[in-house]
Design a protein around this motif. Structure first.
Motif, mmCIF file in Angstrom:
data_model
loop_
_atom_site.group_PDB
_atom_site.id
_atom_site.type_symbol
_atom_site.label_atom_id
_atom_site.label_comp_id
_atom_site.label_asym_id
_atom_site.label_seq_id
_atom_site.Cartn_x
_atom_site.Cartn_y
_atom_site.Cartn_z
ATOM 1 N N GLN A 2 42.233 106.023 -24.835
ATOM 2 C CA GLN A 2 43.067 105.009 -24.228
ATOM 3 C C GLN A 2 44.162 104.604 -25.198
ATOM 4 N N GLN A 33 55.143 101.199 -18.937
ATOM 5 C CA GLN A 33 55.199 100.840 -17.522
ATOM 6 C C GLN A 33 54.072 99.871 -17.192
ATOM 7 N N PHE A 88 47.869 96.863 -14.973
ATOM 8 C CA PHE A 88 47.676 97.890 -15.993
ATOM 9 C C PHE A 88 48.996 98.213 -16.675
ATOM 10 N N ASN A 96 56.461 115.305 -23.104
ATOM 11 C CA ASN A 96 56.074 115.652 -21.735
ATOM 12 C C ASN A 96 54.563 115.588 -21.541
ATOM 13 N N PRO A 98 51.112 113.368 -20.191
ATOM 14 C CA PRO A 98 50.850 112.430 -19.099
ATOM 15 C C PRO A 98 50.815 110.977 -19.579
ATOM 16 N N LEU A 99 51.009 110.070 -18.629
ATOM 17 C CA LEU A 99 50.854 108.648 -18.916
ATOM 18 C C LEU A 99 49.436 108.363 -19.362
ATOM 19 N N PHE A 101 46.861 105.142 -19.467
ATOM 20 C CA PHE A 101 46.675 103.803 -18.923
ATOM 21 C C PHE A 101 45.697 103.004 -19.752
ATOM 22 N N GLY A 102 45.922 101.684 -19.785
ATOM 23 C CA GLY A 102 44.948 100.784 -20.375
ATOM 24 C C GLY A 102 43.856 100.446 -19.376
ATOM 25 N N TYR B 34 48.734 114.637 -10.593
ATOM 26 C CA TYR B 34 47.684 114.121 -11.458
ATOM 27 C C TYR B 34 46.458 113.709 -10.646
ATOM 28 N N TYR B 36 43.195 111.138 -11.309
ATOM 29 C CA TYR B 36 42.581 110.134 -12.149
ATOM 30 C C TYR B 36 41.252 109.715 -11.523
ATOM 31 N N LEU B 46 42.392 109.967 -16.941
ATOM 32 C CA LEU B 46 43.075 111.159 -16.478
ATOM 33 C C LEU B 46 42.111 112.337 -16.500
#
Lengths: 111, 112
Positions: A2, A33, A88, A96, A98-99, A101-102, B34, B36, B46
């Protein structure tokens, strides 16, 4: 692992009050974001702030970014019961990738 | 318009049964896609992402797999489900610009 960690994990406020949520991250980012998730639903993108920006507004939302401290905050002003949701942060890292997330902050706005 | 679909919305499956979740995107071409997973009250993990047909990157070793047979279709599968596979599965894609990820409505999977 994370990247983003939101703080607090849960927040309960009265309608009309402001809600502030924080996010810390560990590595360099292109942008950060914020997303919102109503219970049992998909996430909705709220706002994106680039690494060269310090503050951004969208309606009742205000996002700040401090890259020296690797932290961001989301402020919701004049909260409403309908703002009750999980929020979040997600970081977009160089290369490049992936994002990431928290774990989110659960916001409850009491009417 | 650009939309993303996931089905089914909910699914209850016994341990050891197979799984197939489908995600499709409309109104775009060659999207990054994606998968998740979100455990109850937790953040997003992910699982897989794809930058093109037949190109799958796995983030977490597990008994799940993903495939992208068509440009706008992304499938999550398992040959034998485990109890720990229960969760909320979300598909997403990333449009160009500052719109972040667009998420599908999710699939609630309960393995019994």
């Amino acid at each position: 692992s994370q990247q983003g960690e939101e703080d607090p994990q849960a927040l309960s406020i009265q309608e009309g009050e402001n809600a502030t949520m924080n996010c810390s991250y560990k590595t360099s980012i292109n942008n950060l974001q914020w997303y919102r998730q109503n219970s049992g639903r998909g996430l909705v993108h709220l706002i994106l702030i680039r690494s060269n920006e310090r503050e951004k507004h969208s309606g009742r939302l205000r996002v700040t970014l401090d890259t020296s401290k690797k932290s961001s905050s989301l402020l919701i002003t004049a909260s409403r019961a309908a703002d009750t949701a999980s929020y979040f942060c997600a970081t977009d890292r160089p290369g490049n990738t992936p994002l990431v997330f928290g774990k989110g902050t659960r916001l409850s706005v009491i009417a | 318009s650009q939309t993303i679909h996931q089905w089914p919305a909910t699914l209850v499956q016994p341990v050891g049964s197979p799984l197939s979740l489908e995600c499709t995107v409309e109104g775009t071409s060659n999207p990054n896609l994606y998968w998740y997973r979100q455990a109850a009250g937790r953040g997003l993990q992910l699982l897989f992402y794809s930058v093109g047909i037949g190109q799958i990157s796995s983030e977490v070793p597990q008994n799940l797999s993903a495939s992208r047979p068509q440009d706008r279709q992304f499938i999550l599968s398992s040959k034998k489900l485990l109890l720990s596979d229960s969760g909320f599965y979300l598909c997403a894609w990333s449009p160009p610009g500052d719109r972040g990820h667009l998420f599908g409505p999710g699939t609630r999977l309960t393995v019994t």
